[in-house]
Write a protein that holds these residues in place. Sequence first.
Motif, PDB file in Angstrom:
ATOM      1  N   PRO A   1      34.096  25.261 -32.823  1.00 13.14           N
ATOM      2  CA  PRO A   1      35.358  24.669 -32.361  1.00 13.14           C
ATOM      3  C   PRO A   1      35.314  23.155 -32.348  1.00 13.14           C
ATOM      4  O   PRO A   1      34.261  22.567 -32.086  1.00 13.14           O
ATOM      5  CB  PRO A   1      35.511  25.230 -30.940  1.00 13.14           C
ATOM      6  CG  PRO A   1      34.121  25.588 -30.524  1.00 13.14           C
ATOM      7  CD  PRO A   1      33.415  26.026 -31.769  1.00 13.14           C
TER       8      PRO A   1
ATOM      9  N   TYR B   1      37.003  26.282 -26.408  1.00 12.72           N
ATOM     10  CA  TYR B   1      38.136  26.457 -27.319  1.00 12.72           C
ATOM     11  C   TYR B   1      39.451  25.909 -26.776  1.00 12.72           C
ATOM     12  O   TYR B   1      40.472  25.993 -27.448  1.00 12.72           O
ATOM     13  CB  TYR B   1      38.308  27.944 -27.654  1.00 12.72           C
ATOM     14  CG  TYR B   1      37.151  28.503 -28.435  1.00 12.72           C
ATOM     15  CD1 TYR B   1      37.122  28.431 -29.822  1.00 12.72           C
ATOM     16  CD2 TYR B   1      36.059  29.079 -27.779  1.00 12.72           C
ATOM     17  CE1 TYR B   1      36.054  28.934 -30.547  1.00 12.72           C
ATOM     18  CE2 TYR B   1      34.985  29.580 -28.493  1.00 12.72           C
ATOM     19  CZ  TYR B   1      34.992  29.509 -29.874  1.00 12.72           C
ATOM     20  OH  TYR B   1      33.920  29.989 -30.577  1.00 12.72           O
TER      21      TYR B   1
ATOM     22  N   TRP C   1      41.134  23.193 -29.137  1.00 11.74           N
ATOM     23  CA  TRP C   1      41.705  23.724 -30.377  1.00 11.74           C
ATOM     24  C   TRP C   1      42.928  24.597 -30.109  1.00 11.74           C
ATOM     25  O   TRP C   1      43.911  24.553 -30.847  1.00 11.74           O
ATOM     26  CB  TRP C   1      40.651  24.524 -31.146  1.00 11.74           C
ATOM     27  CG  TRP C   1      41.178  25.049 -32.439  1.00 11.74           C
ATOM     28  CD1 TRP C   1      41.627  24.318 -33.509  1.00 11.74           C
ATOM     29  CD2 TRP C   1      41.349  26.418 -32.802  1.00 11.74           C
ATOM     30  NE1 TRP C   1      42.052  25.153 -34.511  1.00 11.74           N
ATOM     31  CE2 TRP C   1      41.897  26.451 -34.093  1.00 11.74           C
ATOM     32  CE3 TRP C   1      41.088  27.630 -32.154  1.00 11.74           C
ATOM     33  CZ2 TRP C   1      42.180  27.642 -34.766  1.00 11.74           C
ATOM     34  CZ3 TRP C   1      41.371  28.803 -32.823  1.00 11.74           C
ATOM     35  CH2 TRP C   1      41.909  28.805 -34.113  1.00 11.74           C
TER      36      TRP C   1
END
Length: 300
Positions: A124, A257, A260
Amino acid sequence: MNESAPEKPETKSPLLAFDGDCRLCVGSIQGLEKWGLLGELETCAATLVTGTDREFLDRHRRAGEIVLLKNNRSEALTGAAAFRWILQRRFPGFLTRTLNFLPIYLVMTLGYRLIASWRRIVLPPLATPDPLFPEPGWVAAFRATVSAAFLLLAPVWVTLLHQKMGIGNGFESLIPVGGEAPPFLFVTVLIISNALLARLLGFHRFNDLIAVQSFVLITTLLASGALLALASWITEVPLIVVCMIQVVISAIMIQKYWIWLGLQDGKKGLTAQLTATLAVTLGGATLWTGTQPLLLNLGF
């Protein structure tokens, strides 16, 4: 009177553009440059390309694919086609010419697209990513297919640990009455939690979220299962310990994450983080406690 011939425009080296926020892309390009495998190619993050090159690039660039500008940067190749051109230009010969054979090129394309569609999930981004260009349809298809494979593989892995290594001995009362649970109960936990997340918070990247959670789920199951397998050779491992380790590892991993997925700011972002974390942690814990007896009875 003799007039001098007009000067030919300066020939430009081919330009390879890539996603600058993608850690896998940046690392791969740096590695290829270090080993001298790109030859005279210029490389640049797509967002840093300027002038006419940028205008031409934006007409061909799509999220998930590298773009190669060749022939004085007047033609573009994307994805696997660009990678094939680089290999054939750098290593001319029989082996690279076989990439022109359709079945081989199709395998190469499938491999490239698999990596391209999962690259930001495996590694990520550490910073806010480039603005997302419209993704080709194959990106969603590859993510959904691999996510389904991970979700199917997860109970098989847990069952093998229970069956072959005795993982989860003790505290068996955590297993539902009767020793069986609805098939793939953990999948139900994931889907319902994320459906509520998408519905109530207006989060539209449902496919990306499921892909992230399926990757976190299978990765943490493999990691925790391997550690527990080592421990089981020394002492008995209570099921409650298995569940606690799974929850802690997956909760830590999924935090990587948020950038993202765009869930890092505001009340909705915090609510989404909590919901996504609960979905993947409860999904894994439910798998350890509720699904494996059913699979054992089916003969796995």
